[in-house]
Design an enzyme around this catalytic site. Structure first.
Site, PDB file in Angstrom:
ATOM      1  N   LYS A 179      -0.799   3.558  -4.350  1.00  0.00           N
ATOM      2  CA  LYS A 179      -1.485   2.261  -4.354  1.00  0.00           C
ATOM      3  C   LYS A 179      -2.738   2.318  -3.483  1.00  0.00           C
ATOM      4  O   LYS A 179      -3.823   2.141  -3.961  1.00  0.00           O
ATOM      5  CB  LYS A 179      -0.558   1.150  -3.849  1.00  0.00           C
ATOM      6  CG  LYS A 179       0.354   0.537  -4.899  1.00  0.00           C
ATOM      7  CD  LYS A 179       1.551   1.361  -5.252  1.00  0.00           C
ATOM      8  CE  LYS A 179       2.375   0.799  -6.369  1.00  0.00           C
ATOM      9  NZ  LYS A 179       3.767   0.579  -6.055  1.00  0.00           N
ATOM     10  N   ASP A 230       8.469  -1.958   3.982  1.00  0.00           N
ATOM     11  CA  ASP A 230       7.846  -1.300   2.833  1.00  0.00           C
ATOM     12  C   ASP A 230       6.402  -1.794   2.756  1.00  0.00           C
ATOM     13  O   ASP A 230       6.155  -2.972   2.480  1.00  0.00           O
ATOM     14  CB  ASP A 230       8.635  -1.667   1.568  1.00  0.00           C
ATOM     15  CG  ASP A 230       8.017  -1.078   0.296  1.00  0.00           C
ATOM     16  OD1 ASP A 230       6.961  -0.429   0.387  1.00  0.00           O
ATOM     17  OD2 ASP A 230       8.622  -1.275  -0.784  1.00  0.00           O
ATOM     18  N   TRP A 236      10.345  -5.942  -5.356  1.00  0.00           N
ATOM     19  CA  TRP A 236      10.532  -4.676  -4.635  1.00  0.00           C
ATOM     20  C   TRP A 236      11.528  -4.804  -3.481  1.00  0.00           C
ATOM     21  O   TRP A 236      12.386  -3.945  -3.290  1.00  0.00           O
ATOM     22  CB  TRP A 236       9.189  -4.116  -4.141  1.00  0.00           C
ATOM     23  CG  TRP A 236       8.366  -3.606  -5.284  1.00  0.00           C
ATOM     24  CD1 TRP A 236       7.179  -4.124  -5.723  1.00  0.00           C
ATOM     25  CD2 TRP A 236       8.680  -2.524  -6.174  1.00  0.00           C
ATOM     26  NE1 TRP A 236       6.742  -3.421  -6.823  1.00  0.00           N
ATOM     27  CE2 TRP A 236       7.632  -2.438  -7.120  1.00  0.00           C
ATOM     28  CE3 TRP A 236       9.738  -1.618  -6.259  1.00  0.00           C
ATOM     29  CZ2 TRP A 236       7.614  -1.483  -8.142  1.00  0.00           C
ATOM     30  CZ3 TRP A 236       9.722  -0.667  -7.286  1.00  0.00           C
ATOM     31  CH2 TRP A 236       8.671  -0.606  -8.208  1.00  0.00           C
TER      32      TRP A 236
HETATM   33  C1  LIG Z   1       5.116   0.640  -6.206  1.00  0.00           C
HETATM   34  C2  LIG Z   1       6.029   0.116  -5.185  1.00  0.00           C
HETATM   35  C3  LIG Z   1       7.287   0.695  -4.958  1.00  0.00           C
HETATM   36  C4  LIG Z   1       7.809   1.847  -5.789  1.00  0.00           C
HETATM   37  O1  LIG Z   1       7.091   3.008  -5.555  1.00  0.00           O
HETATM   38  P1  LIG Z   1       7.546   4.383  -6.255  1.00  0.00           P
HETATM   39  O2  LIG Z   1       6.566   5.367  -5.741  1.00  0.00           O
HETATM   40  O3  LIG Z   1       7.474   4.171  -7.731  1.00  0.00           O
HETATM   41  O4  LIG Z   1       8.919   4.657  -5.812  1.00  0.00           O
HETATM   42  C5  LIG Z   1       8.073   0.165  -3.960  1.00  0.00           C
HETATM   43  N1  LIG Z   1       7.659  -0.870  -3.205  1.00  0.00           N
HETATM   44  C6  LIG Z   1       6.455  -1.456  -3.414  1.00  0.00           C
HETATM   45  C7  LIG Z   1       6.053  -2.597  -2.542  1.00  0.00           C
HETATM   46  C8  LIG Z   1       5.614  -0.979  -4.402  1.00  0.00           C
HETATM   47  O5  LIG Z   1       4.412  -1.553  -4.593  1.00  0.00           O
END
Ligand SMILES: *Cc1c(COP(=O)(O)O)cnc(C)c1O
Length: 361
Positions: free
Chosen positions: A197, A173, A102
């Site tokens: 999540k 993030d 990511w």
């Molecule tokens: C799932 C995830 C993403 C992507 O999320 P989207 O909603 O599909 O854009 C980005 N960073 C991390 C750490 C993730 O777990």
């Protein structure tokens, strides 16, 4: 039939109580005689819900007054472009820390908008993956910000160190670890997370941003993604995903009722500890991440004999343990155990893992 536990990485399970509350209110929200999905985001009842949701989130994360909470769309991946678009000019430099899929994806996307200083921070010591300490990160003295991902959802690598950089904006993030354990918001200039999540259903993205970072955006940012416009319109410049927002609000309320981050952190650490202990004490399952950098949300492991993995996945599914297959870019097994996963789900998984090892180990 065993009880079903859902280990999906995202969208992932939601707390049972939240689902029941949403179901009970689905047709007749708070006895208003309509569903909350059927009303305008400008109506007073919706606005009251939004206000309560922000208040609860501020309490949960201890968000200082000089930080703004924004809700947007496009997920965390959307923010990979939205962040540099809002904050940087084409010739500006930004540090992108790479610790997995990511953070590397974020770095790649940012290259469209700025000069990226990409820094790999994972190395192997004694066959274990470890993240090098922040003070050894080779950041550029002229960079505008440092971006990293605290919890790599696919590889299960976590960066526990709180960022302390002088005169640098830290952008993080937190998609798969927000609200799982305490963090100090003051150490960051901007944090963001997609909801699916650990916050709620998909379709909504949370951004917490230091007020003084919200300026006129750069690079012709589309209005719906412009932080300044989002702020002045209370995250409702265009129609927001109202139902997702509502469900996030229910999750925040549920967390608060259950003792907030402090309590959930204890439970999360215990859940992760139980699984890692089983893995470490077996010659059948392996996890190759140094204990300091192991995720407590995404427990990633392999079987010593990879030819048994398919059987493991089939049998675990039959056992009622769903979606344990890791992302195809890495393979192996991943148990995503976000806040909503009850500890009984961990006991069920452990029971199955011991049973499987007994027969095939
Ligand atoms: C799932 C995830 C993403 C992507 O999320 P989207 O909603 O599909 O854009 C980005 N960073 C991390 C750490 C993730 O777990």
């Amino acid at each position: 039939m065993n009880k079903i536990y859902n280990f999906s990485a995202g969208p992932s399970m939601l707390p049972k109580e939240v689902m029941i509350e949403a179901q009970n209110n689905f047709l007749n929200w708070n006895n208003y005689s309509y569903s909350m999905m059927e009303i305008s985001h400008r109506s007073q009842n919706f606005l009251n819900m939004v206000e309560q949701t922000e208040e609860n989130l501020r309490i949960l994360l201890n968000v200082p007054k000089n930080y703004k909470i924004l809700f947007s769309q496009g997920g965390a991946r959307g923010q990979f472009s939205v962040i540099p678009m809002n904050l940087l000019n084409k010739n500006d430099i930004a540090d992108y820390i790479c610790s997995g899929y990511w953070s590397s994806s974020a770095s790649k996307e940012a290259e469209k908008y700025c000069i990226v200083n990409k820094i790999n921070v994972v190395k192997k010591i004694d066959n274990k993956k470890i993240v090098i300490p922040m003070k050894e990160w080779k950041t550029n003295p002229n960079s505008n910000y440092i971006h990293y991902c605290q919890n790599e959802t696919i590889s299960g690598i976590f960066i526990p160190e709180e960022p302390k950089f002088i005169n640098k904006h830290i952008i993080c993030d937190l998609s798969s670890c927000i609200l799982s354990q305490s963090i100090k918001i003051e150490n960051y200039s901007l944090i963001y997370a997609s909801a699916q999540k650990n916050i709620g259903p998909s379709g909504i993205t949370l951004i917490i941003i230091k007020e003084d970072l919200i300026k006129q955006s750069k690079q012709n940012t589309p209005s719906i993604l412009d932080y300044k416009i989002l702020l002045t319109h209370d995250s409702m410049f265009n129609t927001p995903p109202t139902f997702s927002w509502y469900l996030c609000g229910l999750v925040f309320k549920w967390l608060k009722k259950n003792g907030g981050i402090k309590e959930i952190e204890k439970i999360n650490k215990k859940k992760a500890y139980l699984l890692y202990s089983l893995i470490d004490n077996s010659d059948f399952y392996i996890n190759d991440i140094h204990c300091d950098n192991r995720s407590i949300m995404n427990i990633v492991f392999r079987l010593i004999d990879p030819s048994l993995e398919l059987l493991f996945l089939t049998e675990s599914t039959n056992f009622g343990l769903l979606f344990l297959k890791n992302h195809k870019i890495l393979g192996g097994i991943r148990a995503s155990i976000y806040n909503s996963m009850p500890i009984d789900g961990i006991y069920a998984l452990i029971k199955f893992m011991i049973y499987f090892e007994k027969r095939y180990g």
